[in-house]
Design an enzyme around this catalytic site. Structure first.
Site, mmCIF file in Angstrom:
data_model
loop_
_atom_site.group_PDB
_atom_site.id
_atom_site.type_symbol
_atom_site.label_atom_id
_atom_site.label_comp_id
_atom_site.label_asym_id
_atom_site.label_seq_id
_atom_site.Cartn_x
_atom_site.Cartn_y
_atom_site.Cartn_z
ATOM 1 N N CYS B 412 6.820 14.110 41.258
ATOM 2 C CA CYS B 412 6.024 12.917 41.014
ATOM 3 C C CYS B 412 6.818 11.802 40.348
ATOM 4 C CB CYS B 412 4.798 13.263 40.190
ATOM 5 S SG CYS B 412 5.176 14.121 38.676
ATOM 6 N N HIS B 456 2.096 14.541 34.879
ATOM 7 C CA HIS B 456 2.166 13.796 36.130
ATOM 8 C C HIS B 456 2.705 12.403 35.832
ATOM 9 C CE1 HIS B 456 1.368 13.057 40.253
ATOM 10 N NE2 HIS B 456 0.371 12.192 40.067
ATOM 11 N N ASP B 472 -0.962 6.173 43.523
ATOM 12 C CA ASP B 472 -0.271 7.433 43.227
ATOM 13 C C ASP B 472 0.608 7.801 44.403
ATOM 14 O OD1 ASP B 472 0.634 9.862 42.422
ATOM 15 O OD2 ASP B 472 -1.314 10.596 41.720
#
Lengths: 305, 660
Positions: B412, B456, B472
């Site tokens: 991520c 994250h 995202d």
């Protein structure tokens, strides 16, 4: 009066059996508590002399039965023989019909023979050929036993050990006592010379008096605590039975009477405890009978109430 | 063969530690030291283990304590070791370490009753001291177990005839009897404003997000299964796609790592909340960080918490103990519509050189509309066949170029960093937001738990008139990550507990955490404020500590006095004769001539007479008189006063009392 008799008895016995005052007191308290006595020791330490001397001093009929591996029950109890004149069987009483019996080396006989004597001890009567014959009063058995590690022995089973109120060991005499022993006359001749110190009636009175000693509630508490301790302790396989508890109290009474008191103290219980309890207990660790150390520790672990 | 000798009971009961007693003590000590192990330095823990093991070995072989001269150097060595490790001998942690080693040493030298009592007392103290460092349920249970066995050890000493089950049962009974007292003290004992144990050296090396991010930071973190925080929603729970827990917002990029450009200035985030609303209570595990992970977008405030213009919340002090916060979240609300000039300037910052290919790509994708530009970047990333992996290849220089054009594998942090870089290079204000995404709902307690493995990183871009919008980029490569969590997106290299085959273990963990949370909420979180609330609910408005403390002290003293007298009465049996006898023994006890518990009066008399020949007559008289009265009942009052007179008249001079 009672106490002077005891004193005289102990003094006279002390003349014959040298340096064993404590053991003499133990043996006497066993007899006064109407219990049978087991003496366990190696040969030659004076077991026979002790019992013989006691018989003489107490004025009792004495019979000695030497136990061997081929001894039969009839050799103890007696046999019926056919009498030609009356044309009937007549019972010839065996050596068990005496007031004080020395069963020497009892663990040399077979269990069958052992049990013939032990039944007589418990019932205080003998049954032969359908006739029940009472044994004389008083009736004592002093049995001697060799340590079981000696060869040719049949160790007494636990149920029969329980018939003996006390078990004592004589041990080797002290240096001084042994010296006197070596210098003095033969003990057997000495025994032959002594006269009875008390009569059987006196003995009966003493036994009766021993039962009348005062036992305080506190002392009963203490005896119960001791019994409970033997039952709870992980050190012993099983604890003491109620019969052993009654024996403990009876022996303590007799011991207190010998000490000249009319009441029982915890010390009396403690003195006789190893001899009443010792042969009735077995160690968990190796099945052995507990020795002095184990019993002392047990006594120390039970506080007086 | 020596049985025929009369047994004397004069000597006090054998003090030599019997084997089973010794092992009870050993177990108590091991259970006491065990939970302390994580707090002990390696040498101290090793030393303790060694000493306890040695004692156990000696006990096993039936040997006594080792010689005393050996212990003194060990004590000194320990003191020096503590001094070297901590720079001081006293204080919370060094003190506990020192005590732990001393306990092991004391166990080693245990010889008599006194030593044994000291060992048990030390055990109790260390069980108490454990709570300086740990208040969680497992540690409390361990301490309780250790207390139980310490009681058992003490019972083994007092009552050697008892067996293991009786000892444990009596110990449990004693604990149960203490329970009401414990509850009263727990509820009433005044709480300090800060817990005694909240001293800030406890949370130094903990996992958690920090205020910078370079490749690999998060992928390292997610391997930790540790709990980050638990959340209790008062109303509905947000769906998984809205579970973004906002942590540090990273606006500054130096070509290698991302940093916060953060100034906390606001008491509460400034925006007009609208849309759905979620209220929750968060229990944050200590992480030694100052920022709070709050559900996007946070609203409301809390004492000691301040916010930046990027909605990042920070506390005044690092969070070193478990703390609870009440907050709300408005996931649908537009934020930052009228954004400050300098915030936008920060969101456009890029280093002057580096990652040329990415810059070229950005220039290619740029349009005159920010929304369209972002849409093209997203499309490009979505079409690019990027792989989501926990083990990205190592990055060289120009990490963003390497990721975008070469490896195409990342986590991520790579996705969000590359996206923000592209957006900025294409002239759109953007920033990296780190935090946690997701959260499992514990089916037992209904609480949501968020772990370090939920860490994250995502991105936010700013559009004219719409404000900040979350993008995202990870979802482009691995949409399951957002809906199902990490275990849905990756199959290899997952942390142990996330692996699918251990689902049953997760169930067990849910159960346990539900209980542990209840414990934390009810016991550990019971502080001064909740104490006041409790008192107020009983109508006592002005709860102040000192009168309560005084009342508690007086009540305790009174209760102890009552218990003492009661126990005394029971032991005496309530008999005047017994009391006189006990007094006599106590007087002689001061001269070392106390009666042994199993010693009869006449035996005692003989021993006393031998030890003190001068007073032999009086001593013997008292003993024999007692023996007569006690064991030849009934006794009259006159006889008792005779005995008491003799007792009063007894003069024991302090002099050498050895028999001649």
């Amino acid at each position: 009066m009672a106490h002077t008799n005891i004193e005289r008895l102990l003094n006279a016995a002390g003349e014959i059996i040298l340096g064993k005052e404590h053991e003499l007191r133990l043996a006497l308290s066993c007899l006064l508590a109407r219990g049978h006595l087991l003496i366990e020791d190696v040969p030659g330490t004076g077991k026979t002399t002790l019992s013989h001397a006691l018989a003489r001093l107490l004025g009792l009929q004495f019979q000695r039965i030497q136990f061997t591996s081929d001894l039969l029950p009839a050799d103890i109890v007696g046999v019926s023989v056919f009498d030609r004149e009356s044309a009937a069987f007549r019972f010839l009483p065996g050596p068990v019909f005496a007031q004080l019996i020395l069963a020497d080396e009892i663990n040399r006989a077979t269990p069958k023979t052992q049990s013939a004597l032990l039944e007589a001890m418990e019932e205080r009567q003998v049954t032969a050929d359908g006739h029940t014959l009472p044994l004389p009063e008083p009736f004592f058995v002093i049995a001697t036993q060799n340590p079981s590690y000696q060869i040719g022995t049949f160790p007494l089973p636990e149920s029969q050990l329980d018939r003996f109120l006390m078990c004592i060991r004589l041990g080797y005499p002290s240096r001084d006592a042994e010296r006197k022993l070596l210098q003095g006359e033969d003990r057997r001749e000495l025994i032959a010379e002594v006269d009875a110190v008390i009569s059987p009636d006196d003995l009966y009175d003493l036994q009766y008096a021993a039962r009348e000693l005062i036992v305080a509630d506190r002392l009963i508490d203490y005896v119960q605590a001791l019994l409970a301790a033997t039952r709870q302790s992980a050190e012993f396989v099983t604890g003491l039975s109620p019969r052993a508890g009654m024996g403990l109290l009876a022996a303590a009474r007799a011991w207190a009477m010998i000490a000249g008191r009319d009441h029982v103290l915890p010390e009396d219980v403690q003195r006789i405890f190893p001899h009443v309890a010792g042969h009735r207990l077995h160690l968990t660790s190796d099945g052995r009978m507990p020795g002095r150390d184990e019993l002392t520790r047990l006594l120390q672990s039970v506080p007086l109430p | 063969m020596k049985l025929a000798l009369p047994i004397t009971l004069a000597e006090p009961p054998s003090v030599a530690l019997r084997r089973d007693q010794g092992f009870w003590l050993l177990v108590a000590v091991v259970l006491t030291l065990l939970p302390h192990l994580p707090d002990l330095p390696l040498w101290a823990g090793g030393l303790c283990a060694l000493l306890v093991f040695w004692r156990g070995l000696r006990l096993w072989r039936g040997q006594d304590a080792p010689p005393r001269w050996l212990l003194l150097p060990l004590v000194f060595a320990t003191a020096i070791g503590v001094r070297l490790t901590f720079g001081q001998l006293f204080g919370k942690t060094p003190g506990l370490v020192f005590l732990a080693v001393l306990l092991a040493l004391k166990l080693l030298e245990t010889r008599n009753m006194r030593d044994i009592r000291v060992v048990v007392l030390l055990c109790f103290f260390l069980q108490f001291g454990l709570f300086f460092n740990h208040q969680s349920l497992p540690f409390a249970l361990l301490a309780l177990l250790a207390t139980l066995f310490s009681f058992g050890g003490q019972i083994a000493l007092v009552d050697p005839a008892s067996n293991g089950r009786e000892r444990l049962r009596t110990g449990a009974l004693l604990l149960a009897q203490g329970l009401p007292f414990m509850l009263v003290f727990f509820l009433l004992f005044p709480r300090a404003a800060m817990p005694l144990w909240g001293v800030p050296d406890d949370a130094t090396a903990m996992t958690g997000l920090s205020d910078s991010m370079s490749p690999g930071t998060i992928s390292e973190m997610i391997l930790s299964d540790e709990l980050a925080f638990t959340v209790e929603f008062t109303g509905a729970r947000p769906p998984p796609r809205d579970r973004y827990w906002r942590g540090p917002v990273l606006s500054h990029f130096d070509g290698d790592s991302w940093r916060t450009a953060f100034r906390p200035t606001l008491d509460a985030p400034e925006y007009a909340p609208s849309g759905r609303r979620f209220d929750y209570r968060m229990t944050l595990e200590p992480n030694n960080q100052r920022w709070l992970p709050l559900l996007d977008y946070p609203a409301g405030g809390a004492p000691g918490v301040r916010f930046g213009h990027d909605f990042q919340a920070v506390t005044r002090h690092p969070v070193v103990s478990r703390t609870q916060y009440l907050f709300s979240a408005f996931p649908d609300t537009p934020v930052g519509v009228d954004e400050l000039h300098w915030v936008l300037k920060q969101a456009r910052q890029l280093p002057t050189y580096g990652n040329p290919k990415a810059r070229a790509l950005a220039a290619e994708l740029q349009t005159d509309s920010a929304e369209r530009t972002v849409g093209r970047i997203v499309d490009w990333l979505a079409a690019g066949d990027f792989a989501y992996t926990l083990k990205p290849p190592l990055m060289a220089e120009d990490g963003i170029d390497f990721f975008l054009f070469k490896s195409r594998k990342g986590f991520c942090e790579h996705f969000s960093a590359a996206f923000v870089f592209l957006a900025r290079a294409a002239g759109v204000p953007a920033r990296v937001v780190t935090g946690y995404q997701g959260g499992r709902v514990n089916p037992v307690s209904g609480l949501m738990t968020v772990r370090q493995s939920d860490a994250h990183a995502w991105a936010e871009v700013w559009f004219e008139g719409r404000g900040w919008t979350r993008v995202d980029p990870t979802a482009l490569a691995a949409p399951q990550r957002i809906e199902n969590g990490l275990e849905g997106a990756v199959s290899e290299g997952l942390p142990f507990m996330l692996r699918p085959q251990y689902a049953w273990l997760r169930g067990l963990r849910d159960q346990w955490e539900a209980v542990a949370t209840r414990w934390d909420n009810a016991v550990v979180a019971y502080d001064g404020r909740r104490q006041r609330d409790l008192f107020e609910s009983f109508g006592i408005d002005d709860f102040s500590p000192s009168p309560v403390l005084g009342a508690l002290a007086i009540a305790t003293a009174l209760l102890m006095a009552v218990f003492y007298l009661w126990a005394q009465r029971r032991r005496d049996g309530g008999d005047e004769l017994d009391r006189a006898w006990a007094r006599f023994s106590a007087r002689l006890g001061r001269m070392g001539l106390a009666r042994a518990p199993a010693e009869g009066p006449l035996d005692y008399a003989r021993r006393l007479a031998a030890a003190r020949p001068r007073e032999a007559e009086a001593l013997t008289f008292i003993c024999t008189r007692y023996a007569r009265l006690r064991y030849r009942p009934p006794w009259s009052r006159d006889e008792l006063s005779d005995l008491e007179r003799a007792l009063d008249a007894l003069e024991l001079k302090k002099e050498a009392t050895l028999p001649p």
